[in-house]
Design an enzyme around this catalytic site. Structure first.
Site, PDB file in Angstrom:
ATOM      1  N   CYS A 192     -31.542  17.308  64.996  1.00 55.19           N
ATOM      2  CA  CYS A 192     -31.151  15.997  65.519  1.00 55.19           C
ATOM      3  C   CYS A 192     -31.013  16.110  67.031  1.00 55.19           C
ATOM      4  O   CYS A 192     -30.405  17.054  67.533  1.00 55.19           O
ATOM      5  CB  CYS A 192     -29.817  15.545  64.927  1.00 55.19           C
ATOM      6  SG  CYS A 192     -29.257  13.978  65.635  1.00 55.19           S
ATOM      7  N   CYS A 220     -28.984   5.461  63.066  1.00 53.15           N
ATOM      8  CA  CYS A 220     -28.974   6.768  62.388  1.00 53.15           C
ATOM      9  C   CYS A 220     -28.723   6.597  60.883  1.00 53.15           C
ATOM     10  O   CYS A 220     -27.665   6.111  60.471  1.00 53.15           O
ATOM     11  CB  CYS A 220     -27.877   7.630  63.007  1.00 53.15           C
ATOM     12  SG  CYS A 220     -27.514   9.122  62.065  1.00 53.15           S
ATOM     13  N   ASP A 273     -23.282  15.033  45.932  1.00 56.97           N
ATOM     14  CA  ASP A 273     -22.861  15.363  47.291  1.00 56.97           C
ATOM     15  C   ASP A 273     -23.759  14.600  48.266  1.00 56.97           C
ATOM     16  O   ASP A 273     -24.803  14.081  47.878  1.00 56.97           O
ATOM     17  CB  ASP A 273     -22.964  16.882  47.516  1.00 56.97           C
ATOM     18  CG  ASP A 273     -22.094  17.357  48.673  1.00 56.97           C
ATOM     19  OD1 ASP A 273     -21.479  16.517  49.359  1.00 56.97           O
ATOM     20  OD2 ASP A 273     -22.041  18.579  48.903  1.00 56.97           O
ATOM     21  N   ASP A 274     -23.337  14.555  49.548  1.00 56.12           N
ATOM     22  CA  ASP A 274     -24.117  13.738  50.487  1.00 56.12           C
ATOM     23  C   ASP A 274     -25.296  14.446  51.111  1.00 56.12           C
ATOM     24  O   ASP A 274     -26.292  13.819  51.449  1.00 56.12           O
ATOM     25  CB  ASP A 274     -23.201  13.175  51.583  1.00 56.12           C
ATOM     26  CG  ASP A 274     -22.499  14.269  52.331  1.00 56.12           C
ATOM     27  OD1 ASP A 274     -23.120  14.928  53.160  1.00 56.12           O
ATOM     28  OD2 ASP A 274     -21.306  14.489  52.058  1.00 56.12           O
ATOM     29  N   CYS A 278     -18.676  11.703  68.861  1.00 60.83           N
ATOM     30  CA  CYS A 278     -17.580  10.852  69.335  1.00 60.83           C
ATOM     31  C   CYS A 278     -17.405   9.514  68.618  1.00 60.83           C
ATOM     32  O   CYS A 278     -18.309   9.035  67.959  1.00 60.83           O
ATOM     33  CB  CYS A 278     -17.808  10.491  70.796  1.00 60.83           C
ATOM     34  SG  CYS A 278     -18.102  11.871  71.851  1.00 60.83           S
ATOM     35  N   CYS A 301     -34.668  13.433  61.230  1.00 61.03           N
ATOM     36  CA  CYS A 301     -34.408  14.757  60.651  1.00 61.03           C
ATOM     37  C   CYS A 301     -34.938  14.887  59.227  1.00 61.03           C
ATOM     38  O   CYS A 301     -35.014  16.000  58.701  1.00 61.03           O
ATOM     39  CB  CYS A 301     -32.913  15.069  60.707  1.00 61.03           C
ATOM     40  SG  CYS A 301     -31.893  13.805  59.928  1.00 61.03           S
TER      41      CYS A 301
HETATM   42  S1  SF4 Z   1     -32.203  12.715  63.534  1.00 60.07           S
HETATM   43 FE1  SF4 Z   1     -31.042  12.428  61.614  1.00 60.07          FE
HETATM   44  S2  SF4 Z   1     -28.876  12.772  62.131  1.00 60.07           S
HETATM   45 FE2  SF4 Z   1     -30.017  12.494  64.055  1.00 60.07          FE
HETATM   46  S3  SF4 Z   1     -29.814  10.314  64.539  1.00 60.07           S
HETATM   47 FE3  SF4 Z   1     -31.728  10.535  63.384  1.00 60.07          FE
HETATM   48  S4  SF4 Z   1     -31.145  10.244  61.222  1.00 60.07           S
HETATM   49 FE4  SF4 Z   1     -29.269  10.586  62.399  1.00 60.07          FE
END
Ligand code: SF4
Length: 496
Positions: free
Chosen positions: A405, A256, A368-369, A9, A459
Protein backbone atom coordinates in the site's frame (compact mmCIF):
# COMPACT_ATOMS: atom_id res chain seq x y z
CA UNK A 1 -7.42 -9.65 12.00
CA UNK A 2 -5.10 -9.55 14.92
CA UNK A 3 -1.91 -8.41 13.25
CA UNK A 4 -2.23 -4.82 14.44
CA UNK A 5 -2.03 -3.48 10.97
CA UNK A 6 -1.69 0.23 11.26
CA UNK A 7 -3.12 3.14 9.45
CA UNK A 8 -1.54 6.45 10.08
CA UNK A 9 -4.22 8.78 11.41
CA UNK A 10 -7.62 10.10 12.29
CA UNK A 11 -8.44 13.79 12.04
CA UNK A 12 -11.04 16.06 13.54
CA UNK A 13 -11.81 19.77 13.18
CA UNK A 14 -14.54 22.03 14.59
CA UNK A 15 -15.63 25.65 14.38
CA UNK A 16 -18.28 27.24 16.57
CA UNK A 17 -19.88 30.20 14.80
CA UNK A 18 -21.03 31.56 18.17
CA UNK A 19 -17.43 31.68 19.43
CA UNK A 20 -17.81 29.10 22.22
CA UNK A 21 -15.05 26.69 23.18
CA UNK A 22 -14.69 23.68 20.86
CA UNK A 23 -12.15 21.72 22.91
CA UNK A 24 -14.76 19.26 24.31
CA UNK A 25 -15.91 18.37 20.77
CA UNK A 26 -12.36 17.83 19.61
CA UNK A 27 -11.65 15.64 22.63
CA UNK A 28 -14.70 13.43 22.02
CA UNK A 29 -14.15 13.43 18.28
CA UNK A 30 -10.69 11.99 18.81
CA UNK A 31 -11.85 9.58 21.45
CA UNK A 32 -14.46 8.18 19.05
CA UNK A 33 -11.81 7.76 16.35
CA UNK A 34 -8.92 6.49 18.46
CA UNK A 35 -8.92 3.19 16.54
CA UNK A 36 -7.37 5.06 13.59
CA UNK A 37 -4.15 5.78 15.47
CA UNK A 38 -3.38 4.96 19.06
CA UNK A 39 0.25 5.89 19.50
CA UNK A 40 -0.16 9.62 20.01
CA UNK A 41 -2.72 12.41 20.03
CA UNK A 42 -2.77 16.16 19.53
CA UNK A 43 -5.13 19.06 20.19
CA UNK A 44 -4.98 22.59 18.81
CA UNK A 45 -7.34 25.50 19.31
CA UNK A 46 -7.57 29.05 18.02
CA UNK A 47 -8.98 32.16 19.74
CA UNK A 48 -6.92 34.73 17.87
CA UNK A 49 -3.82 32.83 18.96
CA UNK A 50 -2.99 29.18 18.42
CA UNK A 51 -2.79 26.85 21.45
CA UNK A 52 -1.43 23.34 21.11
CA UNK A 53 -0.92 20.20 23.16
CA UNK A 54 0.44 16.83 21.98
CA UNK A 55 1.32 13.66 23.80
CA UNK A 56 1.79 9.93 23.50
CA UNK A 57 -0.93 7.46 24.56
CA UNK A 58 -4.56 6.74 23.88
CA UNK A 59 -7.05 9.56 24.31
CA UNK A 60 -9.09 7.68 26.99
CA UNK A 61 -5.90 7.39 29.05
CA UNK A 62 -5.70 11.16 29.49
CA UNK A 63 -6.45 11.71 33.14
CA UNK A 64 -9.53 13.66 34.16
CA UNK A 65 -7.39 16.32 35.88
CA UNK A 66 -5.34 16.77 32.72
CA UNK A 67 -8.49 17.25 30.65
CA UNK A 68 -9.71 19.96 33.05
CA UNK A 69 -6.32 21.60 32.72
CA UNK A 70 -6.39 21.42 28.93
CA UNK A 71 -9.86 22.91 28.74
CA UNK A 72 -8.34 25.97 30.39
CA UNK A 73 -5.17 25.94 28.32
CA UNK A 74 -6.85 25.30 24.98
CA UNK A 75 -9.44 28.06 24.61
CA UNK A 76 -10.99 28.99 21.30
CA UNK A 77 -13.90 28.59 18.92
CA UNK A 78 -11.91 26.75 16.26
CA UNK A 79 -10.03 23.51 16.91
CA UNK A 80 -8.23 20.57 15.40
CA UNK A 81 -7.40 17.10 16.69
CA UNK A 82 -5.31 14.21 15.51
CA UNK A 83 -4.62 10.62 16.50
CA UNK A 84 -1.68 8.88 14.93
CA UNK A 85 0.13 5.66 14.48
CA UNK A 86 3.43 6.20 12.74
CA UNK A 87 4.10 4.26 9.55
CA UNK A 88 7.26 6.21 8.72
CA UNK A 89 9.81 8.46 10.42
CA UNK A 90 11.43 8.25 13.87
CA UNK A 91 9.88 6.07 16.56
CA UNK A 92 11.46 7.52 19.71
CA UNK A 93 9.08 9.43 21.98
CA UNK A 94 10.28 12.86 20.90
CA UNK A 95 9.96 12.10 17.17
CA UNK A 96 6.53 10.56 17.69
CA UNK A 97 5.21 13.63 19.47
CA UNK A 98 6.84 15.96 16.94
CA UNK A 99 5.32 14.17 13.96
CA UNK A 100 1.88 14.07 15.55
CA UNK A 101 -0.48 16.66 14.20
CA UNK A 102 -1.93 19.17 14.48
CA UNK A 103 1.22 20.83 13.25
CA UNK A 104 1.70 24.56 13.38
CA UNK A 105 3.91 25.95 10.61
CA UNK A 106 5.04 29.44 9.71
CA UNK A 107 6.46 31.16 6.67
CA UNK A 108 7.27 34.82 7.04
CA UNK A 109 4.25 36.31 8.77
CA UNK A 110 1.89 33.54 7.67
CA UNK A 111 0.89 30.66 9.93
CA UNK A 112 -1.34 27.65 9.43
CA UNK A 113 -2.28 24.59 11.47
CA UNK A 114 -2.96 21.17 9.92
CA UNK A 115 -4.13 17.67 10.73
CA UNK A 116 -3.57 15.04 8.08
CA UNK A 117 -4.47 11.43 7.32
CA UNK A 118 -2.76 9.57 4.50
CA UNK A 119 0.57 9.21 2.77
CA UNK A 120 2.29 11.21 0.00
CA UNK A 121 3.83 9.09 -2.74
CA UNK A 122 6.01 11.60 -4.64
CA UNK A 123 7.83 12.84 -1.54
CA UNK A 124 11.31 13.32 -3.12
CA UNK A 125 9.88 15.42 -5.94
CA UNK A 126 7.95 17.66 -3.54
CA UNK A 127 10.96 18.09 -1.26
CA UNK A 128 13.06 19.06 -4.25
CA UNK A 129 10.54 21.73 -5.24
CA UNK A 130 10.29 23.10 -1.70
CA UNK A 131 14.07 23.26 -1.39
CA UNK A 132 14.34 25.31 -4.59
CA UNK A 133 12.74 28.11 -2.56
CA UNK A 134 13.76 27.09 0.97
CA UNK A 135 17.14 25.30 0.73
CA UNK A 136 17.24 24.62 4.48
CA UNK A 137 13.91 22.82 4.57
CA UNK A 138 14.23 19.78 6.84
CA UNK A 139 11.76 17.01 6.04
CA UNK A 140 10.48 14.87 8.89
CA UNK A 141 6.92 13.82 7.98
CA UNK A 142 4.38 14.17 5.17
CA UNK A 143 2.12 16.78 6.80
CA UNK A 144 4.99 19.26 6.52
CA UNK A 145 4.92 18.98 2.74
CA UNK A 146 1.28 19.98 2.62
CA UNK A 147 1.68 22.83 5.08
CA UNK A 148 4.77 24.12 3.22
CA UNK A 149 2.96 24.10 -0.12
CA UNK A 150 -0.03 25.93 1.31
CA UNK A 151 2.11 28.42 3.19
CA UNK A 152 4.18 29.33 0.15
CA UNK A 153 0.99 29.66 -1.91
CA UNK A 154 -0.54 31.92 0.74
CA UNK A 155 2.64 33.99 0.97
CA UNK A 156 2.59 34.54 -2.81
CA UNK A 157 -1.11 34.99 -3.50
CA UNK A 158 -3.02 35.13 -0.19
CA UNK A 159 -5.50 32.73 -1.75
CA UNK A 160 -6.27 29.55 0.17
CA UNK A 161 -8.18 27.83 -2.66
CA UNK A 162 -5.36 28.37 -5.17
CA UNK A 163 -2.78 27.16 -2.67
CA UNK A 164 -4.77 24.01 -1.91
CA UNK A 165 -5.39 23.45 -5.60
CA UNK A 166 -1.67 23.47 -6.38
CA UNK A 167 -1.20 21.03 -3.49
CA UNK A 168 -3.81 18.69 -4.97
CA UNK A 169 -2.28 18.92 -8.43
CA UNK A 170 1.36 18.48 -7.46
CA UNK A 171 1.06 15.88 -4.73
CA UNK A 172 0.30 12.28 -5.48
CA UNK A 173 -1.09 10.07 -2.76
CA UNK A 174 -3.72 10.00 -0.08
CA UNK A 175 -4.40 13.08 1.99
CA UNK A 176 -7.47 14.03 3.94
CA UNK A 177 -6.70 17.29 5.67
CA UNK A 178 -8.30 19.60 8.23
CA UNK A 179 -6.64 22.96 8.92
CA UNK A 180 -6.97 26.44 10.40
CA UNK A 181 -5.71 29.65 8.82
CA UNK A 182 -4.27 32.47 10.90
CA UNK A 183 -7.54 34.32 10.31
CA UNK A 184 -9.26 31.50 12.17
CA UNK A 185 -11.01 29.83 9.25
CA UNK A 186 -11.49 26.07 9.48
CA UNK A 187 -10.84 24.35 6.16
CA UNK A 188 -10.75 20.75 4.94
CA UNK A 189 -9.89 18.99 1.70
CA UNK A 190 -9.17 15.64 0.11
CA UNK A 191 -6.71 14.43 -2.51
CA UNK A 192 -7.85 14.01 -6.11
CA UNK A 193 -8.90 10.39 -5.59
CA UNK A 194 -10.40 10.70 -2.11
CA UNK A 195 -8.54 7.63 -0.86
CA UNK A 196 -9.09 8.27 2.85
CA UNK A 197 -12.50 9.22 4.24
CA UNK A 198 -13.34 12.71 5.49
CA UNK A 199 -16.85 13.88 6.26
CA UNK A 200 -18.58 17.02 7.36
CA UNK A 201 -21.33 17.46 9.93
CA UNK A 202 -23.21 20.11 11.88
CA UNK A 203 -24.71 20.54 15.29
CA UNK A 204 -28.51 20.48 15.42
CA UNK A 205 -28.70 24.30 15.47
CA UNK A 206 -26.10 24.43 12.64
CA UNK A 207 -23.88 26.65 14.79
CA UNK A 208 -20.98 24.20 14.96
CA UNK A 209 -19.30 22.80 11.87
CA UNK A 210 -17.15 19.68 12.16
CA UNK A 211 -14.98 17.65 9.83
CA UNK A 212 -13.74 14.19 10.77
CA UNK A 213 -12.29 11.03 9.31
CA UNK A 214 -15.30 8.91 10.24
CA UNK A 215 -18.93 9.63 11.00
CA UNK A 216 -18.54 8.16 14.50
CA UNK A 217 -16.65 11.37 15.33
CA UNK A 218 -19.92 13.22 14.65
CA UNK A 219 -22.13 10.70 16.44
CA UNK A 220 -20.13 10.87 19.65
CA UNK A 221 -20.74 14.63 19.72
CA UNK A 222 -24.42 14.41 18.80
CA UNK A 223 -23.83 16.13 15.45
CA UNK A 224 -25.58 15.32 12.20
CA UNK A 225 -23.81 13.97 9.16
CA UNK A 226 -24.04 16.41 6.28
CA UNK A 227 -21.82 15.08 3.48
CA UNK A 228 -18.67 13.16 2.61
CA UNK A 229 -16.14 15.44 0.94
CA UNK A 230 -15.65 14.75 -2.74
CA UNK A 231 -12.18 13.97 -4.03
CA UNK A 232 -10.48 17.25 -4.92
CA UNK A 233 -12.98 19.29 -2.89
CA UNK A 234 -12.21 22.13 -0.47
CA UNK A 235 -14.56 23.17 2.34
CA UNK A 236 -13.99 26.51 4.08
CA UNK A 237 -15.94 27.73 7.09
CA UNK A 238 -16.97 31.35 7.31
CA UNK A 239 -19.03 33.50 9.64
CA UNK A 240 -22.24 32.44 7.94
CA UNK A 241 -21.60 28.75 7.55
CA UNK A 242 -19.36 27.10 5.03
CA UNK A 243 -18.62 26.98 1.32
CA UNK A 244 -17.79 23.96 -0.83
CA UNK A 245 -15.56 24.29 -3.87
CA UNK A 246 -14.54 21.59 -6.33
CA UNK A 247 -10.93 22.50 -7.10
CA UNK A 248 -9.73 19.51 -9.08
CA UNK A 249 -11.58 16.73 -10.83
CA UNK A 250 -9.50 13.65 -11.52
CA UNK A 251 -12.43 11.83 -13.05
CA UNK A 252 -12.56 9.04 -10.51
CA UNK A 253 -12.84 8.34 -6.84
CA UNK A 254 -10.72 5.65 -5.16
CA UNK A 255 -11.85 5.13 -1.57
CA UNK A 256 -9.65 2.55 0.17
CA UNK A 257 -11.51 -0.79 0.08
CA UNK A 258 -9.67 -1.92 3.20
CA UNK A 259 -11.54 0.74 5.18
CA UNK A 260 -14.66 -1.41 4.77
CA UNK A 261 -13.02 -4.67 5.82
CA UNK A 262 -10.78 -3.54 8.64
CA UNK A 263 -10.04 0.08 9.49
CA UNK A 264 -13.29 1.91 9.86
CA UNK A 265 -15.52 1.42 12.84
CA UNK A 266 -18.54 -0.76 12.00
CA UNK A 267 -20.94 1.99 13.03
CA UNK A 268 -19.35 4.54 10.69
CA UNK A 269 -20.94 5.31 7.37
CA UNK A 270 -18.83 5.01 4.22
CA UNK A 271 -20.18 5.58 0.74
CA UNK A 272 -23.81 5.78 1.98
CA UNK A 273 -23.71 2.48 3.86
CA UNK A 274 -22.88 1.61 7.42
CA UNK A 275 -19.67 -0.37 7.53
CA UNK A 276 -21.26 -3.15 9.60
CA UNK A 277 -23.92 -3.64 6.92
CA UNK A 278 -21.24 -3.99 4.29
CA UNK A 279 -19.42 -6.52 6.47
CA UNK A 280 -22.61 -8.51 6.94
CA UNK A 281 -22.90 -8.69 3.18
CA UNK A 282 -19.27 -9.85 3.04
CA UNK A 283 -20.33 -12.77 5.24
CA UNK A 284 -23.31 -13.57 3.02
CA UNK A 285 -20.99 -13.46 0.00
CA UNK A 286 -18.66 -15.97 1.64
CA UNK A 287 -21.64 -18.26 2.18
CA UNK A 288 -22.69 -17.92 -1.48
CA UNK A 289 -19.18 -18.35 -2.84
CA UNK A 290 -18.17 -21.32 -0.69
CA UNK A 291 -21.33 -23.36 0.06
CA UNK A 292 -19.42 -26.64 0.45
CA UNK A 293 -17.07 -25.21 3.05
CA UNK A 294 -19.98 -23.81 5.04
CA UNK A 295 -21.90 -27.09 4.71
CA UNK A 296 -18.90 -29.03 6.04
CA UNK A 297 -18.53 -26.75 9.06
CA UNK A 298 -20.22 -27.51 12.38
CA UNK A 299 -19.90 -24.00 13.73
CA UNK A 300 -18.80 -20.52 12.73
CA UNK A 301 -16.56 -18.48 15.00
CA UNK A 302 -15.29 -14.98 14.30
CA UNK A 303 -12.14 -13.09 15.08
CA UNK A 304 -13.33 -10.11 17.09
CA UNK A 305 -14.13 -7.38 16.37
CA UNK A 306 -13.80 -7.06 12.61
CA UNK A 307 -14.93 -10.61 11.80
CA UNK A 308 -18.11 -10.39 13.88
CA UNK A 309 -20.44 -8.68 11.43
CA UNK A 310 -19.43 -10.94 8.54
CA UNK A 311 -19.96 -13.99 10.77
CA UNK A 312 -23.43 -12.70 11.55
CA UNK A 313 -24.21 -12.28 7.83
CA UNK A 314 -22.99 -15.77 7.10
CA UNK A 315 -25.02 -17.20 9.98
CA UNK A 316 -28.11 -15.24 8.98
CA UNK A 317 -28.06 -16.52 5.41
CA UNK A 318 -27.18 -20.15 6.10
CA UNK A 319 -28.60 -20.80 9.55
CA UNK A 320 -25.23 -22.24 10.52
CA UNK A 321 -24.58 -21.74 14.22
CA UNK A 322 -22.36 -18.75 15.02
CA UNK A 323 -20.76 -19.80 18.26
CA UNK A 324 -19.73 -16.67 20.16
CA UNK A 325 -16.82 -18.56 21.68
CA UNK A 326 -14.05 -16.11 20.79
CA UNK A 327 -13.97 -12.91 22.82
CA UNK A 328 -11.58 -10.04 23.08
CA UNK A 329 -10.14 -9.28 26.51
CA UNK A 330 -11.62 -5.85 26.88
CA UNK A 331 -8.83 -4.11 28.75
CA UNK A 332 -5.85 -5.79 27.11
CA UNK A 333 -4.42 -3.28 24.69
CA UNK A 334 -0.78 -4.36 24.62
CA UNK A 335 0.53 -4.58 21.12
CA UNK A 336 3.03 -7.02 19.67
CA UNK A 337 5.77 -4.42 19.49
CA UNK A 338 6.04 -3.97 23.25
CA UNK A 339 6.52 -7.67 23.90
CA UNK A 340 9.83 -9.46 23.80
CA UNK A 341 10.36 -11.39 20.53
CA UNK A 342 10.09 -14.74 22.29
CA UNK A 343 6.78 -13.63 23.79
CA UNK A 344 5.29 -12.50 20.51
CA UNK A 345 3.27 -15.58 19.83
CA UNK A 346 1.51 -15.31 23.16
CA UNK A 347 -0.07 -11.99 22.18
CA UNK A 348 -3.04 -13.79 20.75
CA UNK A 349 -3.75 -15.51 24.08
CA UNK A 350 -3.63 -12.19 25.83
CA UNK A 351 -6.00 -10.56 23.41
CA UNK A 352 -8.50 -13.23 22.50
CA UNK A 353 -10.09 -15.84 24.70
CA UNK A 354 -11.47 -18.87 22.84
CA UNK A 355 -13.59 -21.34 24.79
CA UNK A 356 -12.00 -24.68 24.07
CA UNK A 357 -14.84 -27.12 24.74
CA UNK A 358 -16.96 -25.31 22.12
CA UNK A 359 -14.27 -26.05 19.57
CA UNK A 360 -13.29 -29.58 20.52
CA UNK A 361 -14.26 -32.26 17.98
CA UNK A 362 -15.82 -29.72 15.58
CA UNK A 363 -15.22 -28.56 12.03
CA UNK A 364 -14.77 -24.83 12.58
CA UNK A 365 -15.23 -22.04 10.04
CA UNK A 366 -13.27 -19.01 11.27
CA UNK A 367 -14.38 -15.66 9.85
CA UNK A 368 -11.65 -13.04 9.78
CA UNK A 369 -11.07 -9.83 7.83
CA UNK A 370 -7.70 -10.43 6.21
CA UNK A 371 -4.40 -12.27 6.14
CA UNK A 372 -1.45 -9.93 5.72
CA UNK A 373 1.76 -11.52 6.93
CA UNK A 374 0.18 -14.72 8.17
CA UNK A 375 1.99 -14.93 11.53
CA UNK A 376 -1.00 -14.43 13.76
CA UNK A 377 -3.29 -16.51 11.56
CA UNK A 378 -0.89 -19.41 12.06
CA UNK A 379 -1.06 -18.92 15.82
CA UNK A 380 -4.87 -18.85 15.80
CA UNK A 381 -5.06 -22.07 13.78
CA UNK A 382 -2.51 -23.75 16.05
CA UNK A 383 -4.53 -22.71 19.07
CA UNK A 384 -7.75 -24.12 17.57
CA UNK A 385 -6.02 -27.39 16.74
CA UNK A 386 -4.74 -27.63 20.30
CA UNK A 387 -8.30 -27.18 21.49
CA UNK A 388 -9.31 -30.21 19.45
CA UNK A 389 -10.76 -28.70 16.28
CA UNK A 390 -11.12 -31.42 13.64
CA UNK A 391 -11.05 -29.07 10.66
CA UNK A 392 -10.20 -25.38 10.47
CA UNK A 393 -11.51 -23.41 7.49
CA UNK A 394 -10.54 -19.75 7.23
CA UNK A 395 -13.14 -17.53 5.58
CA UNK A 396 -11.54 -14.18 4.84
CA UNK A 397 -13.57 -11.12 3.89
CA UNK A 398 -10.77 -9.09 2.26
CA UNK A 399 -9.45 -10.72 -0.91
CA UNK A 400 -5.86 -11.98 -1.04
CA UNK A 401 -3.46 -9.07 -0.42
CA UNK A 402 -0.80 -9.36 -3.09
CA UNK A 403 0.78 -5.91 -3.21
CA UNK A 404 1.96 -3.08 -0.95
CA UNK A 405 0.00 0.00 0.00
CA UNK A 406 1.34 3.46 -0.90
CA UNK A 407 -1.49 5.33 0.76
CA UNK A 408 -0.91 5.07 4.50
CA UNK A 409 -1.30 1.41 5.52
CA UNK A 410 1.84 -0.27 6.76
CA UNK A 411 2.13 -2.91 4.07
CA UNK A 412 5.30 -1.60 2.45
CA UNK A 413 6.84 -4.49 0.52
CA UNK A 414 5.90 -7.54 -1.52
CA UNK A 415 8.17 -9.73 0.56
CA UNK A 416 6.28 -9.21 3.81
CA UNK A 417 2.93 -10.22 2.30
CA UNK A 418 2.15 -13.91 2.44
CA UNK A 419 -0.37 -13.39 -0.38
CA UNK A 420 2.28 -12.10 -2.77
CA UNK A 421 4.59 -15.05 -2.16
CA UNK A 422 2.19 -17.97 -2.15
CA UNK A 423 -0.93 -19.29 -3.80
CA UNK A 424 -4.06 -19.69 -1.69
CA UNK A 425 -3.61 -23.46 -1.20
CA UNK A 426 -0.01 -22.90 -0.10
CA UNK A 427 -1.15 -20.21 2.35
CA UNK A 428 -3.57 -22.70 3.90
CA UNK A 429 -0.73 -25.17 4.31
CA UNK A 430 1.64 -22.57 5.79
CA UNK A 431 -0.86 -21.34 8.37
CA UNK A 432 -1.95 -24.92 9.12
CA UNK A 433 -5.58 -24.59 8.01
CA UNK A 434 -7.58 -27.13 6.03
CA UNK A 435 -8.63 -24.41 3.63
CA UNK A 436 -8.41 -20.65 3.12
CA UNK A 437 -11.33 -19.07 1.27
CA UNK A 438 -11.13 -15.41 0.31
CA UNK A 439 -14.13 -13.35 -0.66
CA UNK A 440 -13.97 -12.52 -4.38
CA UNK A 441 -13.07 -8.99 -5.47
CA UNK A 442 -16.37 -8.71 -7.34
CA UNK A 443 -18.26 -9.72 -4.20
CA UNK A 444 -16.43 -7.14 -2.10
CA UNK A 445 -17.03 -4.36 -4.60
CA UNK A 446 -20.73 -5.14 -4.92
CA UNK A 447 -21.20 -5.25 -1.16
CA UNK A 448 -19.76 -1.74 -0.72
CA UNK A 449 -22.42 -0.31 -3.04
CA UNK A 450 -19.67 1.46 -5.00
CA UNK A 451 -18.28 0.60 -8.40
CA UNK A 452 -14.76 -0.69 -9.07
CA UNK A 453 -13.88 2.73 -10.38
CA UNK A 454 -14.84 4.35 -7.08
CA UNK A 455 -12.58 2.18 -4.92
CA UNK A 456 -8.86 1.72 -4.45
CA UNK A 457 -8.20 -2.01 -4.87
CA UNK A 458 -4.46 -1.60 -5.43
CA UNK A 459 -3.18 -4.15 -2.92
CA UNK A 460 -5.55 -6.87 -4.16
CA UNK A 461 -5.55 -6.23 -7.92
CA UNK A 462 -2.13 -4.67 -8.58
CA UNK A 463 -3.94 -1.76 -10.24
CA UNK A 464 -3.27 1.42 -8.28
CA UNK A 465 -5.35 4.57 -8.76
CA UNK A 466 -2.41 6.97 -9.12
CA UNK A 467 0.35 6.79 -11.75
CA UNK A 468 3.46 6.99 -9.60
CA UNK A 469 2.17 4.35 -7.18
CA UNK A 470 1.55 2.10 -10.18
CA UNK A 471 5.07 2.65 -11.50
CA UNK A 472 6.61 2.02 -8.07
CA UNK A 473 4.52 -1.11 -7.58
CA UNK A 474 5.63 -2.46 -10.95
CA UNK A 475 9.30 -1.68 -10.24
CA UNK A 476 9.15 -3.15 -6.74
CA UNK A 477 7.46 -6.27 -8.05
CA UNK A 478 10.09 -6.78 -10.68
CA UNK A 479 12.86 -6.38 -8.13
CA UNK A 480 11.10 -8.77 -5.76
CA UNK A 481 10.57 -11.38 -8.46
CA UNK A 482 14.20 -11.09 -9.48
CA UNK A 483 15.28 -11.85 -5.96
CA UNK A 484 16.52 -8.43 -4.88
CA UNK A 485 16.18 -7.71 -1.21
CA UNK A 486 13.48 -5.14 -0.51
CA UNK A 487 14.52 -2.38 1.83
CA UNK A 488 11.12 -0.97 2.62
CA UNK A 489 9.47 1.89 0.80
CA UNK A 490 11.85 2.54 -2.09
CA UNK A 491 10.16 5.87 -2.74
CA UNK A 492 11.23 7.08 0.68
CA UNK A 493 14.89 6.15 0.27
CA UNK A 494 17.46 8.98 0.19
CA UNK A 495 15.12 11.89 0.67
CA UNK A 496 16.58 13.57 3.71
S1 SF4 B 1 -3.63 -0.22 -1.61
FE1 SF4 B 1 -5.08 -1.42 -0.35
S2 SF4 B 1 -4.84 -0.69 1.76
FE2 SF4 B 1 -3.86 0.80 0.39
S3 SF4 B 1 -5.43 2.36 0.00
FE3 SF4 B 1 -5.59 0.86 -1.66
S4 SF4 B 1 -7.09 -0.66 -0.94
FE4 SF4 B 1 -6.45 0.56 0.82
Amino acid sequence: MLENLKESCGVFGAQDFDYRSVFPYVYWGLRGQNHRGHQSHGFLTFDGNFHIHKDLSLVPRIKRGAIQEWIMKLPGHVGLGHVRYTTSGGTDGESLVKSTAPILEHEGKTTIALSFNGNIVNVPEIIRKIREKSPNFQFDFDAQLISRKILSGLAERRDLALSVKSCMKEMEGAFSVAGITQEGELFAFKDQCGIRPLCCGLSEDRKILTVCSETVGLDVNGFEFDFELNPGELVVASEDGFAREQLVDCGRRALCAFEFAYFSRPDSMLGNKFVYEVREEFGRNLAREYPDTVRNSDIIISMPETGNDAAFGLHELTGKRWERASRRHRYVTERAFILLPKERYTTIDRKINIIDHKISGKNVAVVDDSIVRGDTTRVVVKKLRKMGAKKVYLLITFPRIMGPCFYGVDMATYGELIGSRYETEEIAEIVGADAVKYQSIDGLVKATGLSRNELCLGCITGKYPTPMAQRLADEMKERFENGYEEKGRIYEVAIH
